[in-house]
Write a protein that holds these residues in place. Structure first.
Motif, PDB file in Angstrom:
ATOM      1  N   HIS A  71      22.493  36.736  65.524  1.00  0.00           N
ATOM      2  CA  HIS A  71      21.167  36.117  65.419  1.00  0.00           C
ATOM      3  C   HIS A  71      20.963  35.516  64.028  1.00  0.00           C
ATOM      4  CE1 HIS A  71      19.986  38.150  69.187  1.00  0.00           C
ATOM      5  NE2 HIS A  71      18.993  37.275  69.218  1.00  0.00           N
ATOM      6  N   ALA A  72      21.348  36.271  62.989  1.00  0.00           N
ATOM      7  CA  ALA A  72      21.193  35.770  61.628  1.00  0.00           C
ATOM      8  C   ALA A  72      22.084  34.555  61.385  1.00  0.00           C
ATOM      9  CB  ALA A  72      21.515  36.879  60.630  1.00  0.00           C
ATOM     10  N   ILE A  73      23.320  34.608  61.870  1.00  0.00           N
ATOM     11  CA  ILE A  73      24.265  33.506  61.665  1.00  0.00           C
ATOM     12  C   ILE A  73      23.779  32.226  62.325  1.00  0.00           C
ATOM     13  CG2 ILE A  73      26.586  32.679  62.244  1.00  0.00           C
ATOM     14  CD1 ILE A  73      27.471  35.670  61.983  1.00  0.00           C
ATOM     15  N   ILE A  74      23.373  32.318  63.588  1.00  0.00           N
ATOM     16  CA  ILE A  74      22.957  31.116  64.316  1.00  0.00           C
ATOM     17  C   ILE A  74      21.654  30.554  63.767  1.00  0.00           C
ATOM     18  CG2 ILE A  74      22.301  30.201  66.564  1.00  0.00           C
ATOM     19  CD1 ILE A  74      25.313  30.893  66.164  1.00  0.00           C
ATOM     20  N   ALA A  75      20.685  31.428  63.479  1.00  0.00           N
ATOM     21  CA  ALA A  75      19.435  30.946  62.877  1.00  0.00           C
ATOM     22  C   ALA A  75      19.714  30.310  61.522  1.00  0.00           C
ATOM     23  CB  ALA A  75      18.445  32.092  62.739  1.00  0.00           C
ATOM     24  N   GLY A  76      20.638  30.917  60.765  1.00  0.00           N
ATOM     25  CA  GLY A  76      21.014  30.350  59.480  1.00  0.00           C
ATOM     26  C   GLY A  76      21.660  28.990  59.621  1.00  0.00           C
ATOM     27  N   ALA A  77      22.550  28.849  60.604  1.00  0.00           N
ATOM     28  CA  ALA A  77      23.226  27.570  60.827  1.00  0.00           C
ATOM     29  C   ALA A  77      22.229  26.469  61.159  1.00  0.00           C
ATOM     30  CB  ALA A  77      24.249  27.710  61.944  1.00  0.00           C
ATOM     31  N   ARG A  78      21.239  26.796  61.960  1.00  0.00           N
ATOM     32  CA  ARG A  78      20.224  25.792  62.323  1.00  0.00           C
ATOM     33  C   ARG A  78      19.417  25.366  61.096  1.00  0.00           C
ATOM     34  NH1 ARG A  78      17.966  29.353  67.398  1.00  0.00           N
ATOM     35  NH2 ARG A  78      19.674  28.990  68.891  1.00  0.00           N
ATOM     36  N   GLU A  79      19.016  26.344  60.268  1.00  0.00           N
ATOM     37  CA  GLU A  79      18.244  26.029  59.062  1.00  0.00           C
ATOM     38  C   GLU A  79      19.079  25.205  58.086  1.00  0.00           C
ATOM     39  OE1 GLU A  79      14.974  26.663  58.113  1.00  0.00           O
ATOM     40  OE2 GLU A  79      14.754  27.153  60.238  1.00  0.00           O
ATOM     41  N   ILE A  80      20.340  25.584  57.936  1.00  0.00           N
ATOM     42  CA  ILE A  80      21.228  24.849  57.026  1.00  0.00           C
ATOM     43  C   ILE A  80      21.376  23.401  57.500  1.00  0.00           C
ATOM     44  CG2 ILE A  80      23.614  24.660  56.223  1.00  0.00           C
ATOM     45  CD1 ILE A  80      23.664  27.796  56.462  1.00  0.00           C
ATOM     46  N   ARG A  81      21.620  23.229  58.793  1.00  0.00           N
ATOM     47  CA  ARG A  81      21.731  21.877  59.346  1.00  0.00           C
ATOM     48  C   ARG A  81      20.502  21.046  58.999  1.00  0.00           C
ATOM     49  NH1 ARG A  81      20.824  22.048  65.485  1.00  0.00           N
ATOM     50  NH2 ARG A  81      18.809  22.652  64.585  1.00  0.00           N
TER      51      ARG A  81
END
Length: 563
Positions: free
Chosen positions: A322-332
């Protein structure tokens, strides 16, 4: 010209005496074992300079109390995943060693100043951290004398008495071809009294001339050349620039055994006696490795690619995912908004978030250069280690911390987004990855600054990705490894925080099936160590999709980070 080729035993005995300051390169495993055997049971009182020490035979020097002081950037184990190293932790608790921690870039800058015979180096790292206070004898903050009003850091030059490094090839005079990245070249050049080099193979002077672009150490600085095939073991050696040589990878089984043995003194003593003190010469050591079926895997960039993962249940996503995917979206979204050109994605789940964001951005037809040991590398499936051979084989440029943490992350034309993890983090964004204070067990030494302080000090903006716990998100960290001035976003398995003024507020959350909004916010408060503040209008975050989970699990098929 003088033939400098001698045995490793002779090189150590003729060049090293008790009380010396030694620089040891990451790949110099064979030399570290010989050093331990030569001085075992004596009062050696070495000062040891190393960029990274976890998973290295030099740990036996600390276990055997041959080292009185360690000057380093990172002391954690890196494989199979980042862990505080038990040998360092025990030495710290028992006060048998002095620890002097720097960031990766600032340590190399101090060595470069030493190599150039300058009194100090200038840096933007360290400022605003606890490292600046701890190292006040060697670090000063000054105003720019040329009128910019910017505060700059001055690091005292650092020199060793003798440096010991391992490389691919040398001629008989010591002109050395190193493996990439050449992270230890400045440490070697900063030696007052010369360098001991171990090499995979001796080559002719003509071979050196034909490969002069790869020579990083001139023979004039070298005291002794020692032939030690597979001398980097258990570390890997990358040969992608040298088709005449065959590279080899990490001995993962050996590193796991070392990690297991390190947990207590007794088992580590047995391990050191078996693999270091009584292992004999380097040739006998290699025979013993073969007898115990320790191989030397290739550094091929494709052999570890896993089969595609299918039929993933979206509801099975772990907190880390959950943290990784949410982080990836924010980074994008941040990259697209601010047109960042480079991204440093650290180790662990923060790195995986950056890797996933890399591919999410490619879907938007946006390219960003990832930087670590290489610049412009493409994340490959199968191995979540930051500088895996597979990833480094795709890099467009391989260099040291000057280019990675200096120019690409914080240079005049860099435009870099930093993505980091956190042992602890407070509401102002300050990160602690050094010392955790506990009431029951005493202080615990974690990893040190590594490259995190450099990234937090020089990039345009920093995103933190971490699993949320009350003892991780704290009101105020007791030790500032990385100042939080540039940290703008925090992403956890619970939700996304943004900095609003000096502190962080929750802007979005992952809902829980069957739980009301009020109950969900209450639960998030329970895992937040500061008084939780929320935006008036909260975003409900979508769970990871099957496609996103497929992507992150392809990077970490053994679930070293995502479990």
């Amino acid at each position: 010209m003088k033939n400098k080729v001698v045995s490793l035993t002779q090189a150590i005995k003729e060049n090293i005496t008790p009380g010396m300051t030694l620089y040891i390169g990451l790949e110099a495993g064979a030399a570290a074992r010989e050093l331990a055997r030569t001085f075992w049971g004596t009062k050696a009182d070495f000062t040891l300079i190393m960029n990274m020490i976890g998973g290295h035979h030099a740990l036996s020097l600390i276990h055997g109390r041959l080292v009185k002081k360690l000057i380093f950037a990172t002391c954690a184990d890196i494989f199979p995943r980042p862990y505080p190293n038990p040998v360092i932790q025990r030495a710290f608790k028992e006060k048998t060693i002095e620890l002097e921690n720097w960031s990766m870039l600032s340590l190399i800058q101090s060595l470069q100043a030493g190599a150039l015979n300058l009194p100090y180096a200038v840096t933007r790292s360290i400022i605003g951290s606890s490292l600046a206070q701890e190292n006040s004898d060697s670090f000063k903050i000054a105003k720019d004398p040329f009128g910019t009003r910017e505060k700059i850091g001055l690091i005292k030059a650092l020199n060793s008495d003798i440096s010991i490094i391992h490389g691919w090839a040398s001629d008989h005079q010591g002109n050395l071809i190193m493996a990439a990245p050449p992270r230890d070249s400045w440490g070697a050049k900063a030696s007052r009294n010369g360098i001991i080099v171990t090499v995979e193979k001796l080559v002719s002077e003509d071979f050196i001339r034909e490969h002069s672009l790869l020579v990083k150490i001139p023979g004039s600085l070298v005291n002794a050349v020692c032939v030690a095939p597979k001398g980097a073991h258990p570390q890997n050696l990358n040969a992608q620039n040298l088709p005449e040589f065959e590279g080899y990878g990490l001995d993962k089984k050996f590193l796991k055994d070392l990690r297991k043995a390190s947990i207590n003194k007794e088992t580590l003593e047995q391990w050191v006696q078996n693999w270091v003190i009584k292992a004999g010469t380097h040739e006998e050591y290699l025979d013993k490795l073969e007898l115990h079926n320790h191989g030397f895997p290739s550094d091929s960039s494709r052999e570890n690619s896993p089969a595609p993962i299918e039929n993933i249940d979206e509801n099975s996503a772990t907190p880390s995912e959950h943290a990784i995917i949410a982080g990836a979206r924010e980074i994008r979204d941040l990259v697209l908004k601010n047109n960042y050109k480079t991204m440093f994605a650290g180790i662990g789940i923060s790195g995986l978030a950056g890797w996933c964001a890399y591919y999410l951005l490619k879907e938007q037809d946006y390219h960003i250069d990832l930087i670590a040991g290489g610049i412009g590398y493409q994340p490959c499936p199968g191995d979540p280690l930051l500088i895996s051979p597979a990833n480094m084989a795709t890099a467009k440029m391989i260099s040291d911390s000057f280019d990675v943490h200096g120019v690409s992350a914080g240079g005049i034309n860099s435009s870099c987004l930093g993505v980091l993890g956190a042992g602890q983090m407070d509401k102002e964004g300050n990160i602690n990855s050094t010392i955790i204070k506990t009431s029951s067990k005493g202080d615990i030494y974690l990893a040190g600054a590594g490259g995190g302080n450099d990234i937090a000090s020089v990039t345009r903006e920093v995103v933190i990705v971490a699993v949320q716990r009350a003892n991780r998100l704290v009101e105020k960290v007791s030790y500032i490894t990385c100042p939080g001035k540039r940290v703008g976003t925090l992403v956890t398995n619970e939700g996304v925080y943004i900095k609003n003024g000096p502190n962080f507020v929750l802007k979005g959350y992952f809902p829980t099936p069957g739980s009301s909004f009020e109950k969900r916010i209450h639960d998030i408060k329970e895992t937040c160590g500061w008084e939780l503040q929320t935006l008036p209008e909260m975003e409900e975050l979508k769970s990871p999709t099957q496609k996103e989970l497929n992507l992150v699990r392809s990077f970490d098929p053994e679930k070293l980070f995502i479990k």
